[in-house]
Design a protein around this motif. Structure first.
Motif, PDB file in Angstrom:
ATOM      1  N   ARG A 103       0.826  -1.204   0.000  1.00 53.98           N
ATOM      2  CA  ARG A 103       0.000   0.000   0.000  1.00 53.98           C
ATOM      3  C   ARG A 103       0.865   1.261   0.000  1.00 53.98           C
ATOM      4  NH1 ARG A 103      -2.840  -3.101   3.679  1.00 53.98           N
ATOM      5  NH2 ARG A 103      -1.895  -2.011   5.458  1.00 53.98           N
ATOM      6  N   ARG A 104       1.883   1.267   0.857  1.00 53.70           N
ATOM      7  CA  ARG A 104       2.746   2.448   0.942  1.00 53.70           C
ATOM      8  C   ARG A 104       3.520   2.665  -0.358  1.00 53.70           C
ATOM      9  NH1 ARG A 104       5.394   0.698   6.742  1.00 53.70           N
ATOM     10  NH2 ARG A 104       3.478   0.826   8.003  1.00 53.70           N
ATOM     11  N   PHE A 105       4.056   1.574  -0.909  1.00 52.43           N
ATOM     12  CA  PHE A 105       4.867   1.709  -2.130  1.00 52.43           C
ATOM     13  C   PHE A 105       4.018   2.214  -3.288  1.00 52.43           C
ATOM     14  CE2 PHE A 105       6.775   0.232  -6.060  1.00 52.43           C
ATOM     15  CZ  PHE A 105       8.080   0.698  -5.922  1.00 52.43           C
ATOM     16  N   LEU A 106       2.797   1.698  -3.417  1.00 53.51           N
ATOM     17  CA  LEU A 106       1.921   2.152  -4.498  1.00 53.51           C
ATOM     18  C   LEU A 106       1.613   3.638  -4.357  1.00 53.51           C
ATOM     19  CD1 LEU A 106      -0.552  -0.869  -4.742  1.00 53.51           C
ATOM     20  CD2 LEU A 106       1.199  -0.210  -6.399  1.00 53.51           C
ATOM     21  N   TRP A 107       1.449   4.100  -3.113  1.00 60.34           N
ATOM     22  CA  TRP A 107       1.196   5.520  -2.879  1.00 60.34           C
ATOM     23  C   TRP A 107       2.421   6.338  -3.270  1.00 60.34           C
ATOM     24  CZ3 TRP A 107       3.090   9.627  -0.101  1.00 60.34           C
ATOM     25  CH2 TRP A 107       2.238  10.727   0.068  1.00 60.34           C
ATOM     26  N   VAL A 108       3.620   5.878  -2.853  1.00 54.21           N
ATOM     27  CA  VAL A 108       4.867   6.567  -3.202  1.00 54.21           C
ATOM     28  C   VAL A 108       5.033   6.607  -4.717  1.00 54.21           C
ATOM     29  CG1 VAL A 108       7.388   6.396  -3.127  1.00 54.21           C
ATOM     30  CG2 VAL A 108       6.050   6.041  -1.043  1.00 54.21           C
ATOM     31  N   GLU A 109       4.764   5.486  -5.358  1.00 56.40           N
ATOM     32  CA  GLU A 109       4.905   5.393  -6.811  1.00 56.40           C
ATOM     33  C   GLU A 109       3.991   6.395  -7.517  1.00 56.40           C
ATOM     34  OE1 GLU A 109       5.740   1.480  -9.520  1.00 56.40           O
ATOM     35  OE2 GLU A 109       3.810   1.568  -8.494  1.00 56.40           O
ATOM     36  N   GLU A 110       2.771   6.525  -7.001  1.00 49.56           N
ATOM     37  CA  GLU A 110       1.817   7.470  -7.591  1.00 49.56           C
ATOM     38  C   GLU A 110       2.294   8.907  -7.427  1.00 49.56           C
ATOM     39  OE1 GLU A 110      -1.380   8.582  -9.808  1.00 49.56           O
ATOM     40  OE2 GLU A 110      -0.657   6.543  -9.396  1.00 49.56           O
ATOM     41  N   ARG A 111       2.845   9.234  -6.254  1.00 47.64           N
ATOM     42  CA  ARG A 111       3.356  10.588  -6.022  1.00 47.64           C
ATOM     43  C   ARG A 111       4.547  10.881  -6.945  1.00 47.64           C
ATOM     44  NH1 ARG A 111      -0.356   9.467  -3.522  1.00 47.64           N
ATOM     45  NH2 ARG A 111      -1.248  10.253  -5.461  1.00 47.64           N
ATOM     46  N   LEU A 112       5.395   9.890  -7.140  1.00 51.31           N
ATOM     47  CA  LEU A 112       6.544  10.068  -8.042  1.00 51.31           C
ATOM     48  C   LEU A 112       6.072  10.324  -9.471  1.00 51.31           C
ATOM     49  CD1 LEU A 112       8.965   7.265  -6.750  1.00 51.31           C
ATOM     50  CD2 LEU A 112       9.224   9.751  -6.459  1.00 51.31           C
TER      51      LEU A 112
END
Length: 278
Positions: free
Chosen positions: A236-245
């Motif tokens: 969940r956290r990585f997908l959120w980070v990926e979206e922000r990037l």
């Protein structure tokens, strides 16, 4: 209550009969080409997959999903039984009779005249009965740690083996001893890492994981469940980070500055704690 139980029994018998008939029809000439070509070996991955899907449903919000996934798992049991029936070995009735006989035998305090006072005594008596049962089948004494599937996930297998060993007192009496063992194994892993020896690292890393699985058992927090939840949090956290990037112009697969990713990761963790992340 008795009337409701009788209705459940009747409905269960009717639906099981229907499902066994459906399976037989799928495998019969003129049935489904895919179902007809399946074997025990080809069904292995589906059996495992359906079991994991039950676990996923249990951690979800829908009780109906739990029900449906159990049905998919039951279908795999029916599938195996139909193939065995066609081979002239056994059928679904044999499967259900075998488990019914086993459960009645291992619960003499319910179906027999044995008196048992609490759950701990039930567990101890279960172990004795199971050992005697296996000894009769094999014609020799069997180990207390037998019966843990070799194909089970490593953490689960480690936890079950240490639990079985504990039944004859081979265990730490307190949690502190188990926790200290983790530190001991971590120190040995550090030595292996410093040596750079791949075999030594593999050996000591395995010991650390085994010690952690045992700690999880003592803490009454299944290691496999804890790891699965941790993986879910990471996802969940990585997908959120990926979206922000992506929003900041980084393309798929493009490496971003580590400082930026660390900051976004901490933001994701904060959002998760507030219940605002996925």
């Amino acid at each position: 209550m008795e009337k409701e139980l009788e209705q459940t029994r009747r409905r269960s018998a009717e639906e099981i009969t229907r499902l066994v008939g459906i399976m037989a029809r799928l495998r019969a000439p003129g049935g489904c080409p895919w179902d007809r070509e399946q074997t025990f070996d080809s069904l292995k991955p589906y059996l495992v997959e359906e079991a994991y899907e039950v676990l996923d449903a249990m951690e979800g919000d829908s009780s109906r999903d739990h029900c449906e996934e159990l049905g998919d798992l039951l279908f795999q049991v029916i599938f195996h039984a139909e193939i065995a029936r066609e081979n002239g070995d056994w059928d679904f009735a044999d499967v259900t009779r075998a488990i019914s006989d086993k459960i009645e035998y291992r619960h003499p305090h319910v179906f027999g005249d044995v008196t048992i006072t609490d759950a701990d005594e039930v567990s101890r008596n279960w172990v004795k009965l199971k050992a005697a049962e296996k000894a009769r089948k094999k014609g020799q004494r069997v180990s207390v740690i037998e019966g843990v599937p070799r194909h089970a996930p490593g953490l689960l297998r480690a936890e079950r083996i240490t639990e079985k060993a504990s039944r004859i007192g081979f265990d730490w009496p307190e949690l502190a001893g188990v926790r200290a063992k983790v530190d001991e194994e971590l120190a040995e892993l550090d030595e292996a890492l410093a040596s750079g020896d791949p075999k030594a690292i593999e050996h000591e890393l395995g010991d650390v994981l085994f010690a952690l699985a045992n700690l999880a058992r003592h803490a009454r927090t299944p290691a496999e469940d804890a790891l699965r939840l941790a993986v879910g949090r990471f996802e969940r956290r990585f997908l959120w980070v990926e979206e922000r990037l992506h929003e900041q112009g980084f393309g798929a697969g493009q490496v971003a500055p580590l400082e930026l990713m660390d900051r976004l990761w901490e933001e994701a963790k904060a959002l998760e704690k507030q219940g605002e992340l996925g």
